[in-house]
Design a protein around this motif. Sequence first.
Motif, short mmCIF file in Angstrom:
data_model
loop_
_atom_site.label_atom_id
_atom_site.label_comp_id
_atom_site.label_asym_id
_atom_site.label_seq_id
_atom_site.Cartn_x
_atom_site.Cartn_y
_atom_site.Cartn_z
N SER A 237 0.84 -1.20 0.00
CA SER A 237 0.00 0.00 0.00
C SER A 237 0.88 1.25 0.00
O SER A 237 2.10 1.17 0.18
N SER B 68 -3.13 -2.51 -4.50
CA SER B 68 -4.60 -2.64 -4.54
C SER B 68 -5.24 -1.25 -4.49
O SER B 68 -4.53 -0.24 -4.36
N LEU C 222 -3.71 0.89 -7.37
CA LEU C 222 -3.77 -0.01 -8.53
C LEU C 222 -4.54 0.66 -9.67
O LEU C 222 -4.11 0.63 -10.83
N PRO D 13 -2.32 -8.89 -9.05
CA PRO D 13 -3.41 -8.71 -8.10
C PRO D 13 -3.90 -10.07 -7.60
O PRO D 13 -3.72 -11.09 -8.28
N GLU E 246 -8.45 -8.31 -5.02
CA GLU E 246 -8.02 -6.98 -5.48
C GLU E 246 -8.55 -6.67 -6.88
O GLU E 246 -8.92 -5.53 -7.18
N GLU F 81 -12.27 -5.82 -6.48
CA GLU F 81 -12.42 -4.46 -5.91
C GLU F 81 -12.13 -3.40 -6.97
O GLU F 81 -12.75 -2.36 -7.00
N SER F 82 -11.17 -3.69 -7.83
CA SER F 82 -10.72 -2.68 -8.78
C SER F 82 -11.66 -2.54 -9.97
O SER F 82 -11.92 -1.42 -10.41
#
Length: 332
Positions: free
Chosen positions: A140, A169, A173, A185, A189, A192-193
């Motif tokens: 992160s 993420s 990302l 990923p 992730e 989520e993206s």
Amino acid sequence: MPEIVTLTMNPALDISTSAAHVVPTNKLRCTKPQYDPGGGGINVARVANVLGGDVVAVFPSGGASGGVLESLIAAEQVPFRTVPNGGSVRESFAVDDRELSEQYRFVLPGPELSIREQDECLEVFTETAGNARFVIASGSLPPGVSPDFYQRVSDAAAKVGAQFILDTSGAALQRTHTGVFLLKPSIRELRESVGGDLTTRSEQAGAAQRWIRAGKCEIVILSLGAHGALAITADSDEWFPSIEMPVRSAVGAGDAMGGAIAVGLSRDWSLHESVRFGIAAAAASLTVPGTGLCRRSEVEELFITQSDSRCSEAIESIRRIEKERERQCSAC
Ligand SMILES: Nc1ncnc2c1ncn2[C@@H]1O[C@H](COP(=O)(O)OP(=O)(O)OP(=O)(O)O)[C@@H](O)[C@H]1O
Ligand SMILES: [Mg+2]
């Protein structure tokens, strides 16, 4: 000048312990804590180093926790360069519930990095990566760092002619738009993206290929936890099974995978061989409690016994390296 350079913008001091059973309110008597270096890129560097890769880790560091972190990394003989920063390295805390065999993971935010400190990180990273073949940013971004920071890293990697591997993420990302060589990923992730359940292999490959067509990256290694991984390029997708292991701790499985893939690629192994090596390292890391990552002999053993005929060259190269190590040991 190393072949592989990792960047960890949000390093951590990982503290792991266990309690008989985790319940609210009561004091939980814990076992002696284990301290490990943490943060994505640092773990990637530790694995790459254990597996014989030529790697240097770059990260901002400060405070008493930064001092402990640096001494732990030095004890593992992982080469590193730090950028001093005003705050203290964050601490991450994992507690095993022995009764239920469950793990609770608490992740604190890192210290805020000033613009000057961020620029210095990029400068030290670029300087260290002068002749590197692969640069890896993982983890992160701490408070104060813009989510497009990894785009700057991608541009810096292009300038020095290194291939950029990214494992992150969320907004970091999403806001990296171009120039990544390989993205790693997890399925969580990716969901989520890009949104959606992405339950089928074709949905997963399709989402990754949209990134590839848009110029975000060339290759996506989508990790699927116990279900293995999918390696996706512009015109192919290949599924790799995971290796079944007793899970002591899943912390760092993705980093072990990333570090081993980078080592494989730096030895000019094919993508297929490098991903298989990544899966072997991830599996080996599951058996080690805390964030102890993995042992080279176990990774190589798993790789040799669990791989297919398309890995014969990589297996040969491991045997050659092993013989050379034995020769050097007997000579000294
Ligand atoms: N329970 C498991 N059994 C076998 N292999 C596993 C297991 N969990 C993880 N792995 C291996 O580790 C790899 C990486 O795991 P995962 O997909 O969970 O990524 P991660 O980066 O650790 O996840 P995240 O970043 O979302 O926490 C998998 O592709 C798989 O090879
Ligand atoms: Mg991960």
